[in-house]
Design a protein around this motif. Structure first.
Motif, PDB file in Angstrom:
ATOM      1  N   MET A 279      59.146  75.914  33.107  1.00 19.13           N
ATOM      2  CA  MET A 279      60.557  76.240  33.295  1.00 19.13           C
ATOM      3  C   MET A 279      61.381  75.014  32.917  1.00 19.13           C
ATOM      4  O   MET A 279      61.349  74.005  33.623  1.00 19.13           O
ATOM      5  CB  MET A 279      60.847  76.608  34.755  1.00 19.13           C
ATOM      6  CG  MET A 279      60.174  77.850  35.209  1.00 19.13           C
ATOM      7  SD  MET A 279      60.922  79.259  34.411  1.00 19.13           S
ATOM      8  CE  MET A 279      60.048  80.562  35.209  1.00 19.13           C
ATOM      9  N   PRO A 280      62.112  75.070  31.803  1.00 23.38           N
ATOM     10  CA  PRO A 280      62.896  73.893  31.406  1.00 23.38           C
ATOM     11  C   PRO A 280      64.107  73.698  32.314  1.00 23.38           C
ATOM     12  O   PRO A 280      64.724  74.649  32.759  1.00 23.38           O
ATOM     13  CB  PRO A 280      63.331  74.232  29.977  1.00 23.38           C
ATOM     14  CG  PRO A 280      63.336  75.703  29.927  1.00 23.38           C
ATOM     15  CD  PRO A 280      62.251  76.158  30.849  1.00 23.38           C
ATOM     16  N   LYS A 281      64.419  72.437  32.579  1.00 24.54           N
ATOM     17  CA  LYS A 281      65.606  72.090  33.347  1.00 24.54           C
ATOM     18  C   LYS A 281      66.689  71.649  32.371  1.00 24.54           C
ATOM     19  O   LYS A 281      66.407  71.304  31.225  1.00 24.54           O
ATOM     20  CB  LYS A 281      65.275  70.979  34.329  1.00 24.54           C
ATOM     21  CG  LYS A 281      64.276  71.409  35.384  1.00 24.54           C
ATOM     22  CD  LYS A 281      63.808  70.213  36.185  1.00 24.54           C
ATOM     23  CE  LYS A 281      62.709  70.590  37.126  1.00 24.54           C
ATOM     24  NZ  LYS A 281      61.520  71.137  36.471  1.00 24.54           N
ATOM     25  N   ALA A 282      67.916  71.674  32.807  1.00 18.68           N
ATOM     26  CA  ALA A 282      69.035  71.340  31.923  1.00 18.68           C
ATOM     27  C   ALA A 282      68.905  69.913  31.378  1.00 18.68           C
ATOM     28  O   ALA A 282      69.271  69.648  30.229  1.00 18.68           O
ATOM     29  CB  ALA A 282      70.352  71.503  32.664  1.00 18.68           C
ATOM     30  N   GLY A 283      68.389  69.007  32.161  1.00 11.41           N
ATOM     31  CA  GLY A 283      68.238  67.625  31.715  1.00 11.41           C
ATOM     32  C   GLY A 283      67.090  67.417  30.746  1.00 11.41           C
ATOM     33  O   GLY A 283      67.061  66.440  29.999  1.00 11.41           O
ATOM     34  N   ASP A 284      66.129  68.326  30.738  1.00 12.77           N
ATOM     35  CA  ASP A 284      64.961  68.196  29.866  1.00 12.77           C
ATOM     36  C   ASP A 284      65.213  68.682  28.448  1.00 12.77           C
ATOM     37  O   ASP A 284      64.437  68.373  27.543  1.00 12.77           O
ATOM     38  CB  ASP A 284      63.784  68.993  30.439  1.00 12.77           C
ATOM     39  CG  ASP A 284      63.331  68.450  31.783  1.00 12.77           C
ATOM     40  OD1 ASP A 284      63.656  67.289  32.085  1.00 12.77           O
ATOM     41  OD2 ASP A 284      62.658  69.205  32.511  1.00 12.77           O
ATOM     42  N   ILE A 285      66.278  69.452  28.239  1.00 16.20           N
ATOM     43  CA  ILE A 285      66.525  70.074  26.941  1.00 16.20           C
ATOM     44  C   ILE A 285      67.192  69.065  26.012  1.00 16.20           C
ATOM     45  O   ILE A 285      68.242  68.498  26.321  1.00 16.20           O
ATOM     46  CB  ILE A 285      67.413  71.331  27.095  1.00 16.20           C
ATOM     47  CG1 ILE A 285      66.682  72.361  27.949  1.00 16.20           C
ATOM     48  CG2 ILE A 285      67.783  71.904  25.746  1.00 16.20           C
ATOM     49  CD1 ILE A 285      67.535  73.523  28.367  1.00 16.20           C
ATOM     50  N   SER A 286      66.562  68.812  24.881  1.00 15.60           N
ATOM     51  CA  SER A 286      67.155  67.945  23.858  1.00 15.60           C
ATOM     52  C   SER A 286      67.541  68.815  22.668  1.00 15.60           C
ATOM     53  O   SER A 286      66.752  69.643  22.206  1.00 15.60           O
ATOM     54  CB  SER A 286      66.163  66.860  23.432  1.00 15.60           C
ATOM     55  OG  SER A 286      65.037  67.455  22.846  1.00 15.60           O
ATOM     56  N   ARG A 287      68.738  68.636  22.201  1.00 18.26           N
ATOM     57  CA  ARG A 287      69.258  69.466  21.111  1.00 18.26           C
ATOM     58  C   ARG A 287      69.339  68.653  19.827  1.00 18.26           C
ATOM     59  O   ARG A 287      69.872  67.546  19.810  1.00 18.26           O
ATOM     60  CB  ARG A 287      70.626  70.007  21.467  1.00 18.26           C
ATOM     61  CG  ARG A 287      70.612  70.841  22.731  1.00 18.26           C
ATOM     62  CD  ARG A 287      71.869  71.668  22.831  1.00 18.26           C
ATOM     63  NE  ARG A 287      72.038  72.258  24.135  1.00 18.26           N
ATOM     64  CZ  ARG A 287      71.433  73.356  24.552  1.00 18.26           C
ATOM     65  NH1 ARG A 287      70.604  73.974  23.756  1.00 18.26           N
ATOM     66  NH2 ARG A 287      71.655  73.839  25.752  1.00 18.26           N
ATOM     67  N   LYS A 288      68.805  69.212  18.752  1.00 18.66           N
ATOM     68  CA  LYS A 288      68.872  68.586  17.441  1.00 18.66           C
ATOM     69  C   LYS A 288      69.844  69.371  16.574  1.00 18.66           C
ATOM     70  O   LYS A 288      70.239  70.484  16.919  1.00 18.66           O
ATOM     71  CB  LYS A 288      67.485  68.562  16.795  1.00 18.66           C
ATOM     72  CG  LYS A 288      66.502  67.660  17.527  1.00 18.66           C
ATOM     73  CD  LYS A 288      65.128  67.754  16.963  1.00 18.66           C
ATOM     74  CE  LYS A 288      65.040  66.909  15.715  1.00 18.66           C
ATOM     75  NZ  LYS A 288      63.686  66.877  15.147  1.00 18.66           N
ATOM     76  N   TRP A 289      70.225  68.799  15.464  1.00 23.41           N
ATOM     77  CA  TRP A 289      71.141  69.435  14.520  1.00 23.41           C
ATOM     78  C   TRP A 289      70.386  69.744  13.236  1.00 23.41           C
ATOM     79  O   TRP A 289      69.656  68.896  12.706  1.00 23.41           O
ATOM     80  CB  TRP A 289      72.308  68.504  14.206  1.00 23.41           C
ATOM     81  CG  TRP A 289      73.260  68.343  15.338  1.00 23.41           C
ATOM     82  CD1 TRP A 289      73.048  67.675  16.508  1.00 23.41           C
ATOM     83  CD2 TRP A 289      74.571  68.884  15.413  1.00 23.41           C
ATOM     84  NE1 TRP A 289      74.147  67.760  17.299  1.00 23.41           N
ATOM     85  CE2 TRP A 289      75.105  68.494  16.657  1.00 23.41           C
ATOM     86  CE3 TRP A 289      75.352  69.648  14.553  1.00 23.41           C
ATOM     87  CZ2 TRP A 289      76.377  68.839  17.057  1.00 23.41           C
ATOM     88  CZ3 TRP A 289      76.629  69.996  14.948  1.00 23.41           C
ATOM     89  CH2 TRP A 289      77.128  69.604  16.191  1.00 23.41           C
ATOM     90  N   TYR A 290      70.555  70.957  12.732  1.00 21.17           N
ATOM     91  CA  TYR A 290      69.888  71.381  11.498  1.00 21.17           C
ATOM     92  C   TYR A 290      70.917  71.942  10.519  1.00 21.17           C
ATOM     93  O   TYR A 290      71.904  72.556  10.922  1.00 21.17           O
ATOM     94  CB  TYR A 290      68.834  72.453  11.787  1.00 21.17           C
ATOM     95  CG  TYR A 290      67.670  71.942  12.583  1.00 21.17           C
ATOM     96  CD1 TYR A 290      66.690  71.151  11.995  1.00 21.17           C
ATOM     97  CD2 TYR A 290      67.546  72.238  13.929  1.00 21.17           C
ATOM     98  CE1 TYR A 290      65.620  70.678  12.724  1.00 21.17           C
ATOM     99  CE2 TYR A 290      66.470  71.764  14.668  1.00 21.17           C
ATOM    100  CZ  TYR A 290      65.514  70.985  14.059  1.00 21.17           C
ATOM    101  OH  TYR A 290      64.451  70.508  14.781  1.00 21.17           O
ATOM    102  N   ILE A 291      70.645  71.752   9.226  1.00 24.90           N
ATOM    103  CA  ILE A 291      71.495  72.289   8.167  1.00 24.90           C
ATOM    104  C   ILE A 291      70.733  73.394   7.454  1.00 24.90           C
ATOM    105  O   ILE A 291      69.574  73.218   7.067  1.00 24.90           O
ATOM    106  CB  ILE A 291      71.875  71.197   7.149  1.00 24.90           C
ATOM    107  CG1 ILE A 291      72.758  70.141   7.795  1.00 24.90           C
ATOM    108  CG2 ILE A 291      72.587  71.802   5.955  1.00 24.90           C
ATOM    109  CD1 ILE A 291      73.135  69.027   6.854  1.00 24.90           C
ATOM    110  N   LEU A 292      71.391  74.527   7.267  1.00 29.96           N
ATOM    111  CA  LEU A 292      70.848  75.632   6.477  1.00 29.96           C
ATOM    112  C   LEU A 292      71.728  75.802   5.250  1.00 29.96           C
ATOM    113  O   LEU A 292      72.954  75.911   5.375  1.00 29.96           O
ATOM    114  CB  LEU A 292      70.855  76.936   7.273  1.00 29.96           C
ATOM    115  CG  LEU A 292      69.920  77.032   8.458  1.00 29.96           C
ATOM    116  CD1 LEU A 292      70.152  78.344   9.184  1.00 29.96           C
ATOM    117  CD2 LEU A 292      68.495  76.954   8.001  1.00 29.96           C
ATOM    118  N   ASP A 293      71.139  75.842   4.082  1.00 31.62           N
ATOM    119  CA  ASP A 293      71.880  76.069   2.850  1.00 31.62           C
ATOM    120  C   ASP A 293      71.733  77.538   2.466  1.00 31.62           C
ATOM    121  O   ASP A 293      70.632  78.014   2.217  1.00 31.62           O
ATOM    122  CB  ASP A 293      71.359  75.160   1.748  1.00 31.62           C
ATOM    123  CG  ASP A 293      72.255  75.167   0.522  1.00 31.62           C
ATOM    124  OD1 ASP A 293      73.301  75.838   0.549  1.00 31.62           O
ATOM    125  OD2 ASP A 293      71.909  74.480  -0.458  1.00 31.62           O
TER     126      ASP A 293
END
Length: 142
Positions: free
Chosen positions: A5-19
């Motif tokens: 069960m992920p916690k809010a502090g454990d979630i890391s968000r990355k940025w991706y580009i779609l062409d």
């Protein structure tokens, strides 16, 4: 073995580009929805918002296959009597290709609070330029 069960502090968000240049609009939208929900992560949980940010560039160069440009319509209702509005996709792709892409992505995201929150992390640009270089986005390999 217990379920993760992920916690809010454990979630890391990355940025991706779609062409989207030269690719079908629906396929690009499906990949974007996949990333926005976080289904590409091993820690995916359907009830938690664990997705990443998506930048879609070249939305005006996305392709609609078959005769969808002339036969497909975007319909919405104003709420008034006789207020059904229709826009054909060839006109929509000429005037607002970002809106056409956003409608496709929105249709592939669940209509829940988690889905609406994840849709806010989607940014769509008409051309190849975007203003999110500070986030150091990575190109998504499809």
């Amino acid at each position: 073995m217990s379920t993760y069960m992920p916690k809010a502090g454990d979630i890391s968000r990355k940025w991706y580009i779609l062409d989207a240049a030269g690719k079908p609009l629906g396929r690009t939208a499906a990949v974007a929805a996949h990333i926005l929900r976080g289904k590409h992560k091993p820690t995916f949980t359907p009830h938690a918002d664990c997705g990443d940010h998506v930048i879609i560039i070249n939305a005006e160069k996305a392709v609609l296959t078959g005769r969808k440009l002339t036969q497909k319509y975007y319909q919405h209702h104003t709420g008034w009597v006789g207020g059904l509005k229709e826009v054909r996709y060839d006109a929509l792709m000429k005037q607002k290709p970002e809106r056409a892409m956003m409608l496709a992505v929105k249709g592939m995201i669940p209509d829940t609070t988690v889905g609406r929150k994840s849709l806010t992390r989607c940014r769509i640009y008409r051309g190849a330029e975007h203003n999110n270089q500070a986030q150091k986005p990575e190109v998504w390999a499809q």
